[in-house]
Write a protein that holds these residues in place. Structure first.
Motif, PDB file in Angstrom:
ATOM      1  N   PHE A  37       0.830  -1.202   0.000  1.00  0.00           N
ATOM      2  CA  PHE A  37       0.000   0.000   0.000  1.00  0.00           C
ATOM      3  C   PHE A  37       0.865   1.253   0.000  1.00  0.00           C
ATOM      4  CE2 PHE A  37      -2.532  -3.338   1.932  1.00  0.00           C
ATOM      5  CZ  PHE A  37      -3.769  -3.198   1.296  1.00  0.00           C
ATOM      6  N   GLN A  39      -0.778   4.527   0.467  1.00  0.00           N
ATOM      7  CA  GLN A  39      -1.527   5.582   1.155  1.00  0.00           C
ATOM      8  C   GLN A  39      -1.633   6.848   0.307  1.00  0.00           C
ATOM      9  OE1 GLN A  39      -0.137   6.222   5.157  1.00  0.00           O
ATOM     10  NE2 GLN A  39      -0.467   4.101   5.749  1.00  0.00           N
ATOM     11  N   THR A 104     -11.306   6.990   2.392  1.00  0.00           N
ATOM     12  CA  THR A 104     -11.500   6.345   1.093  1.00  0.00           C
ATOM     13  C   THR A 104     -11.578   4.833   1.280  1.00  0.00           C
ATOM     14  OG1 THR A 104      -9.143   6.013   0.617  1.00  0.00           O
ATOM     15  CG2 THR A 104     -10.093   8.146   0.010  1.00  0.00           C
ATOM     16  N   GLU A 106      -9.858   2.714  -0.254  1.00  0.00           N
ATOM     17  CA  GLU A 106      -8.485   2.206  -0.228  1.00  0.00           C
ATOM     18  C   GLU A 106      -7.905   2.239   1.185  1.00  0.00           C
ATOM     19  OE1 GLU A 106      -5.457   3.250  -3.360  1.00  0.00           O
ATOM     20  OE2 GLU A 106      -4.629   4.429  -1.715  1.00  0.00           O
ATOM     21  N   GLU A 110      -6.876  -0.978   3.507  1.00  0.00           N
ATOM     22  CA  GLU A 110      -5.521  -1.133   4.053  1.00  0.00           C
ATOM     23  C   GLU A 110      -5.571  -1.398   5.552  1.00  0.00           C
ATOM     24  OE1 GLU A 110      -1.316   1.321   4.572  1.00  0.00           O
ATOM     25  OE2 GLU A 110      -3.047   2.291   3.645  1.00  0.00           O
ATOM     26  N   SER A 227      -5.694   9.320  -2.631  1.00  0.00           N
ATOM     27  CA  SER A 227      -6.084   7.930  -2.399  1.00  0.00           C
ATOM     28  C   SER A 227      -7.299   7.556  -3.228  1.00  0.00           C
ATOM     29  CB  SER A 227      -6.369   7.725  -0.914  1.00  0.00           C
ATOM     30  OG  SER A 227      -6.818   6.418  -0.659  1.00  0.00           O
ATOM     31  N   HIS A 230      -6.364   7.132  -6.820  1.00  0.00           N
ATOM     32  CA  HIS A 230      -5.535   5.944  -7.032  1.00  0.00           C
ATOM     33  C   HIS A 230      -6.375   4.742  -7.431  1.00  0.00           C
ATOM     34  CE1 HIS A 230      -2.597   2.728  -5.582  1.00  0.00           C
ATOM     35  NE2 HIS A 230      -1.945   3.384  -6.519  1.00  0.00           N
ATOM     36  N   GLU A 231      -7.639   4.725  -7.015  1.00  0.00           N
ATOM     37  CA  GLU A 231      -8.520   3.595  -7.333  1.00  0.00           C
ATOM     38  C   GLU A 231      -8.718   3.429  -8.835  1.00  0.00           C
ATOM     39  OE1 GLU A 231     -12.138   4.154  -5.184  1.00  0.00           O
ATOM     40  OE2 GLU A 231     -11.127   4.390  -3.258  1.00  0.00           O
ATOM     41  N   ARG A 236      -0.434   1.222 -11.894  1.00  0.00           N
ATOM     42  CA  ARG A 236      -0.018   1.396 -10.508  1.00  0.00           C
ATOM     43  C   ARG A 236       0.727   0.148 -10.012  1.00  0.00           C
ATOM     44  NH1 ARG A 236      -5.870   1.297 -10.218  1.00  0.00           N
ATOM     45  NH2 ARG A 236      -6.614  -0.659  -9.309  1.00  0.00           N
ATOM     46  N   ARG A 239      -1.491  -1.500  -4.200  1.00  0.00           N
ATOM     47  CA  ARG A 239      -2.881  -1.940  -4.138  1.00  0.00           C
ATOM     48  C   ARG A 239      -3.831  -0.767  -3.955  1.00  0.00           C
ATOM     49  NH1 ARG A 239      -3.797  -7.382  -0.684  1.00  0.00           N
ATOM     50  NH2 ARG A 239      -5.845  -7.021  -1.585  1.00  0.00           N
ATOM     51  N   SER A 240      -5.045  -0.967  -4.460  1.00  0.00           N
ATOM     52  CA  SER A 240      -6.088   0.016  -4.291  1.00  0.00           C
ATOM     53  C   SER A 240      -7.389  -0.695  -3.967  1.00  0.00           C
ATOM     54  CB  SER A 240      -6.236   0.862  -5.556  1.00  0.00           C
ATOM     55  OG  SER A 240      -7.189   1.851  -5.365  1.00  0.00           O
TER      56      SER A 240
END
Length: 240
Positions: A37, A39, A104, A106, A110, A227, A230-231, A236, A239-240
């Motif tokens: 992750f 962040q 978020t 994400e 996490e 964040s 990032h999804e 990338r 992880r998202s």
């Protein structure tokens, strides 16, 4: 000529074991998946908000000041003190408070995944109660990462301050690892940032220890936006 070492007191041995236990908890080798992750940092790179050593230092200092200092660190201290009292109601309160401050999907994922991974690891090491009713009190269902970390710190005999410093260091080191992979940031640059921001980690813990409950709460709109973006980021590493 070999001289005999002075005997080590049980208190000193306990302090040494606690320190080693903290090093274990914050080691990048701890198999809980924290390396997966970023962040929101990977999106900050993509958006051009963070592009070099200087801007990365500013980003991390901001997240530390307006995020960890007012959220994870003071909550960690409160949780660890609640473990010491066996106060399940307070444990649940701060676990839920932390979850409510994840802005978020994400960040929620996490926290939940790292918490579950750390709980499984502690169970395999015999550091969770085997009695189910007691275990339910100790670790709320689907407890977040900070909550489980606080339990582990309690079991290791760490002071809240030691646990907070270790937690802040683990976050800092992970963020630098993200930068080394995705920016990229050279390892020498990462070491320069460590030298520059180490005092800020100590200052963050000092401040977090004196904040009242009504002074807590992160203020990180930029991180939340990064964040969220990032999804849907096309390419990338994290992880998202």
């Amino acid at each position: 000529m070999r001289t005999e070492a002075a005997p080590v007191s049980s208190e000193a041995q306990g302090d040494d074991l606690a320190l080693l236990g903290l090093m274990q908890l914050v080691s990048p080798a701890l198999p809980i998946g924290a390396f997966a992750f970023s962040q929101g940092l990977e999106s900050a790179f993509e958006l051009g908000w963070v592009s070099d050593e200087t801007s990365l230092g500013e980003w991390l200092a901001g997240v530390l000041d307006d995020g960890l200092t007012r959220c994870e660190l003071p909550a960690l201290a409160r949780l660890q003190q609640a473990w010491a009292r066996g106060d399940g109601e307070t444990i649940s309160y701060w676990d839920q408070w932390l979850a409510a401050n994840r802005e978020t999907a994400e960040l929620v994922a996490e926290d939940a995944r790292l918490g579950a991974s750390l709980a499984r690891l502690l169970g395999s090491l015999g550091l969770l109660p085997s009695d189910l009713p007691i275990r339910a009190l100790v670790l709320p269902k689907e407890a977040g990462y900070v909550t489980v970390f606080a339990w582990a710190a309690h079991m290791r005999g760490l002071t809240p301050r030691q646990a907070m410093l270790g937690f802040a260091w683990a976050w800092f080191e992970n963020q630098l690892a993200v930068a080394c992979k995705a920016l990229p940031l050279g390892h020498t640059s990462a070491q320069r940032l460590i030298e520059r921001l180490r005092p800020a980690l100590v200052a963050a813990v000092d401040e977090a220890l004196v904040l009242e409950d009504d002074e807590l709460g992160p203020a990180l709109p930029g991180l939340a936006l990064a964040s969220a973006l990032h999804e849907t980021q096309y390419s990338r590493l994290f992880r998202s």
